[in-house]
Scaffold this active site. Structure first.
Site, PDB file in Angstrom:
ATOM      1  N   ASP A  25       3.299  -6.103   8.830  1.00 37.56           N
ATOM      2  CA  ASP A  25       3.421  -7.377   8.120  1.00 37.56           C
ATOM      3  C   ASP A  25       4.780  -8.055   8.308  1.00 37.56           C
ATOM      4  O   ASP A  25       5.826  -7.413   8.294  1.00 37.56           O
ATOM      5  CB  ASP A  25       3.173  -7.167   6.623  1.00 37.56           C
ATOM      6  CG  ASP A  25       1.718  -6.807   6.361  1.00 37.56           C
ATOM      7  OD1 ASP A  25       0.973  -6.579   7.336  1.00 37.56           O
ATOM      8  OD2 ASP A  25       1.333  -6.758   5.185  1.00 37.56           O
ATOM      9  N   ASP A  27      -9.296  -6.873   7.786  1.00 35.18           N
ATOM     10  CA  ASP A  27      -8.162  -5.945   7.755  1.00 35.18           C
ATOM     11  C   ASP A  27      -8.605  -4.539   8.148  1.00 35.18           C
ATOM     12  O   ASP A  27      -9.813  -4.265   8.292  1.00 35.18           O
ATOM     13  CB  ASP A  27      -7.563  -5.941   6.337  1.00 35.18           C
ATOM     14  CG  ASP A  27      -6.049  -5.942   6.384  1.00 35.18           C
ATOM     15  OD1 ASP A  27      -5.493  -5.423   7.360  1.00 35.18           O
ATOM     16  OD2 ASP A  27      -5.431  -6.458   5.438  1.00 35.18           O
TER      17      ASP A  27
HETATM   18  C1  GLA Z   1      -2.351  -6.193   4.998  1.00 36.11           C
HETATM   19  C2  GLA Z   1      -2.285  -7.367   5.980  1.00 36.11           C
HETATM   20  C3  GLA Z   1      -1.666  -8.574   5.288  1.00 36.11           C
HETATM   21  C4  GLA Z   1      -2.488  -8.953   4.065  1.00 36.11           C
HETATM   22  C5  GLA Z   1      -2.604  -7.749   3.134  1.00 36.11           C
HETATM   23  C6  GLA Z   1      -3.588  -7.985   2.004  1.00 36.11           C
HETATM   24  O1  GLA Z   1      -1.089  -5.755   4.633  1.00 36.11           O
HETATM   25  O2  GLA Z   1      -1.537  -6.997   7.094  1.00 36.11           O
HETATM   26  O3  GLA Z   1      -1.615  -9.658   6.196  1.00 36.11           O
HETATM   27  O4  GLA Z   1      -3.748  -9.387   4.472  1.00 36.11           O
HETATM   28  O5  GLA Z   1      -3.062  -6.589   3.836  1.00 36.11           O
HETATM   29  O6  GLA Z   1      -3.705  -6.896   1.139  1.00 36.11           O
END
Ligand code: GLA
Length: 558
Positions: A215, A158
Site C-alpha cells: 500500500d 483484493d
Molecule cells: C488492502 C489494499 C488497499 C485497500 C485495503 C482495504 O490493503 O491494498 O488498497 O483496498 O486493503 O482493506
C-alpha cells in the site's frame, strides 16, 4: 477463389511473424476492449479508509463533475473496503452496511451513473476482506451477479487471506473472470495482489490491471518506492528494467492509487502525478475531491500530463538513466514524439542531461514543457534540465508530432527468464520474474563468498538473506526440481531458516516442499521433487538475520 502458392507463402510468413511477436511479448492478454488506456477515477480508500457513507459518496460524485475531474477522464468512482454489512443476508448475498448506506448499493450505483460516471466496488478473494468484512471466497458467481445487478462497472479484487483458499491464484482468477463474463455486464477487473507477482503468472489473461506494490502512503518516499516496483528492480530482476514489458492496452501495472492532494506540498503532488503518467499506471485519485484546493485540482486535471498517461499506444515508460538519485524516464507516444521525465531524488542540486541517443532521436528536436504547456524551443542532440534540487523534476515532450512512432526497447527474450531447453537448467542462470525481500545473489552466498553448507562448497546456487521470495518461470517445461539447501557456514549464531518451494505464487499456497526450521548445525537437505506441468515455482526462505542457500538449484527437463 484459389490462393496462389505465393499468397500461401506470405500468409504463412505473416502468421509465423505474428506468433513470434506474441511469443516475444509473452502475450495472452484478456482483450475485451475494456481499459484500453489506464483506468482513471477516484477511490475512497486513501483518504477515508472504511469511513465512507452514502452522503460522502454522493458528494464525491458531485465534486467529480463540478471540479472538472469527470471531463478530464476520471470516470470510475470506486467504493473501497468498508461498504458492506458484517454478515451476508439470510440468502448468503452481500448487502450494504445500512448504517452507512441506508438505501443500499443499487441507489449509489444509480446516483453515480446519473452523474455520467461509472460505478466501482471493492471485494476480496479471501474469505474476508482486508478490513475483516465478508470476502467472496466460495461466493464468486453469486457476488459477481449481485454486482452486475447493482450496475457495477469496475471491481477491485483484493487478495487478503487468499492463501487459505487452497487454489492456485491463476485458477482462482479464472473463476472470477468467467463469472463476470457470465453476468453479461462488462466490468473492469482490478487485482489488488500487492506485490504477489501477478504480472508474472498471467493475471493479464483474467484482469485489466494488477497491483505491483504494497500500500501507498502520503509520503514521497512511499510514492518513490511504489513507482520503483513497476519501474525498477524492487520486484523483478534488474535485467527486465522494470515491468514495462508486461503492460499494454487492456492490461496495466498498477503502482497503487494516487496520493496527489494528500502529500505535504504541490511540488511532490506533481512529481507523483508525472511518475504515474509516464509509467502508464492507472490514475485513481485518492484525495478528498470535495474540498481540494484549486492547485490540486489543476494538477489532477493537467491535460498534457494526462495525455501522456492515456496515450493510445499504451507503452509503459521505462528508465533510460539512473545515477545517484538522478533519473530519466522515456515513454514513446503514438504521435511520433516521446515523453521524458527528468527527476532528481538525490540530495545534491544538479543539472541532468537527456541525450537524444537515450530516447531514440537525432539532430534538432522540439522540446515542450508539459506542466507549463510551453514550447521551450529546438535543441540539438540533448536537453539539460538546469540546477534541479532534491525532489525537482521536468516532464517534457520531445520530437515532432506526426513523425513515425519511435521504437521502444526490446522486451527480454523468453529464454532469458524461462526454462526453454532440454536437460539441466540452473535457476541461477535464469532471470527471476518476481522477488520480494533482498535481491538474491547468483552462484554466491549473500555476502558474495562461495556458497558453503556444512563445509561443502558449491559453485552454483542462490544465496539469500532473511525472508525472501523468488519466482521462476518454468513454463511447464521441467520434470524435476533439485537443490541442496541449508544455512550458510558464515552464519555465526543459532538463527533458524525455513525453505519452502511453492507452485506458482504465495496466495495460491500449494507447498511442494517444506524444510521446517533448519539451524546451522543441521546437515544440508537434498530436494528432488516432481514439477511436471508447473508454470512457476516460488522459492521462499524465511528467517531473521540469517543467510540461507539454495545450492545447486536446478530443474531437469527431459
Ligand atoms: C488492502 C489494499 C488497499 C485497500 C485495503 C482495504 O490493503 O491494498 O488498497 O483496498 O486493503 O482493506
Amino acid at each position: 477463389m484459389f490462393k496462389t502458392r505465393t499468397a500461401f507463402f506470405w500468409e504463412r510468413v505473416i502468421l509465423i511473424l505474428m506468433v513470434l511477436f506474441m511469443y516475444s511479448f509473452d502475450i495472452a492478454a484478456k482483450d475485451d476492449g475494456l481499459a484500453r488506456t489506464p483506468p482513471m477515477g477516484w477511490n475512497s480508500w486513501n483518504k477515508f479508509q472504511t469511513d465512507i457513507s452514502e452522503q460522502k459518496i454522493k458528494e464525491s460524485a458531485d465534486a467529480m463533475v463540478s471540479s472538472g475531474m469527470r471531463d478530464a477522464g476520471y470516470v470510475y468512482l470506486v467504493l473501497d473496503d468498508g461498504w458492506m454489512a458484517k454478515e451476508r443476508d439470510i440468502n448468503g448475498n452481500l448487502t450494504a452496511d445500512l448504517n452507512k448506506f441506508p438505501n443500499g448499493m443499487k441507489v449509489i450505483g444509480d446516483y453515480i451513473h446519473s452523474k455520467g460516471l461509472k460505478f466501482g466496488i471493492y471485494e476480496c478473494r479471501g474469505y474476508k476482506t482486508c478490513a475483516g468484512l465478508p470476502g467472496s471466497f466460495n461466493h464468486e458467481e453469486a457476488d459477481m451477479n449481485t454486482f452486475a445487478s447493482w450496475g457495477v462497472d469496475y471491481i477491485k479484487l483484493d487478495g487478503c487471506f487468499a492463501e487459505q483458499n487452497g487454489r492456485l491464484s491463476s485458477k482462482e482468477l479464472a473463476i472470477y473472470s468467467k463469472a463476470i463474463e457470465k453476468t453479461g455486464r462488462p466490468m473492469v477487473l482490478s487485482i489488488s495482489d500487492f506485490g504477489n507477482g501477478s504480472w508474472a503468472w498471467g493475471t493479464k489473461e483474467f484482469a485489466h490491471l494488477w497491483r505491483t506494490s504494497y500500500d501507498i502512503y502520503p509520503d514521497i518516499e512511499s510514492v518513490y518506492s511504489c513507482a520503483n516496483t513497476t519501474a525498477g528492480s524492487t520486484v523483478i530482476h534488474p535485467a527486465f528494467n522494470g515491468l514495462w514489458q508486461f503492460a499494454g492496452p487492456g492490461h496495466w501495472n498498477d503502482a497503487d492509487m494516487l496520493q496527489v492532494g494528500n502529500l505535504p506540498n504541490n511540488n511532490q503532488d506533481k512529481i507523483h502525478f508525472s511518475l504515474w503518467s509516464i509509467l502508464a499506471s492507472p490514475l485513481m485519485a485518492g484525495n478528498d475531491i470535495r474540498t481540494m484546493s484549486a492547485d490540486v485540482r489543476k494538477i489532477l486535471t493537467a491535460p498534457e500530463v494526462i495525455a501522456v498517461n492515456q496515450d493510445s499506444r499504451g507503452f509503459q515508460g521505462y528508465k533510460v538513466y539512473e545515477n545517484k538519485g538522478q533519473e530519466i524516464y522515456n515513454k514513446p507516444l503514438s504521435d511520433g514524439t516521446t515523453a521524458v521525465l527528468i527527476l532528481n531524488k538525490g540530495d545534491e542540486t544538479t543539472d541532468i542531461t537527456v541525450t537524444w541517443d537515450m530516447i531514440g532521436l537525432k539532430g534538432k528536436q522540439k522540446v515542450r514543457d508539459l506542466w507549463e504547456q510551453k514550447d521551450l524551443g529546438k535543441f540539438k542532440d540533448f536537453f539539460t534540465a538546469k540546477a534541479l534540487s532534491k525532489h525537482e523534476h521536468l516532464l517534457l515532450k520531445v520530437g515532432n508530432s506526426g513523425d513515425k512512432p519511435l521504437p521502444g526497447p526490446s522486451p527480454l527474450p523468453l529464454e532469458k527468464y524461462s526454462v526453454t531447453k532440454n536437460g539441466t537448467t540452473y535457476l541461477s542462470d535464469l532471470y527471476y520474474i518476481m522477488k520480494y525481500g533482498d535481491a538474491p545473489r547468483m552462484d554466491r552466498n549473500y555476502k558474495n563468498d562461495t556458497i558453503s553448507i556444512q563445509g561443502i562448497k558449491y559453485t552454483k546456487g542462490i544465496g539469500c538473506r532473511n525472508s525472501s521470495r523468488i519466482m521462476y518461470k518454468l513454463s511447464g517445461k521441467a520434470n524435476r526440481f533439485q537443490a541442496v539447501i541449508g544455512l550458510d557456514d558464515s552464519n555465526t549464531g543459532s538463527e533458524a531458516g525455513r525453505f519452502r518451494v511453492l507452485n506458482e505464487d504465495f496466495f495460491g499456497h500449494q507447498v511442494l516442499f517444506d524444510s521446517g526450521n533448519l539451524t546451522k548445525d543441521k546437515a544440508a537437505v537434498k530436494i528432488d521433487i516432481d514439477v511436471k506441468g508447473i508454470e512457476f515455482v516460488l522459492l521462499m526462505f524465511e528467517g531473521r538475520k540469517v543467510l540461507g542457500n539454495w545450492a545447486d538449484v536446478k530443474v531437469i527437463t527431459q
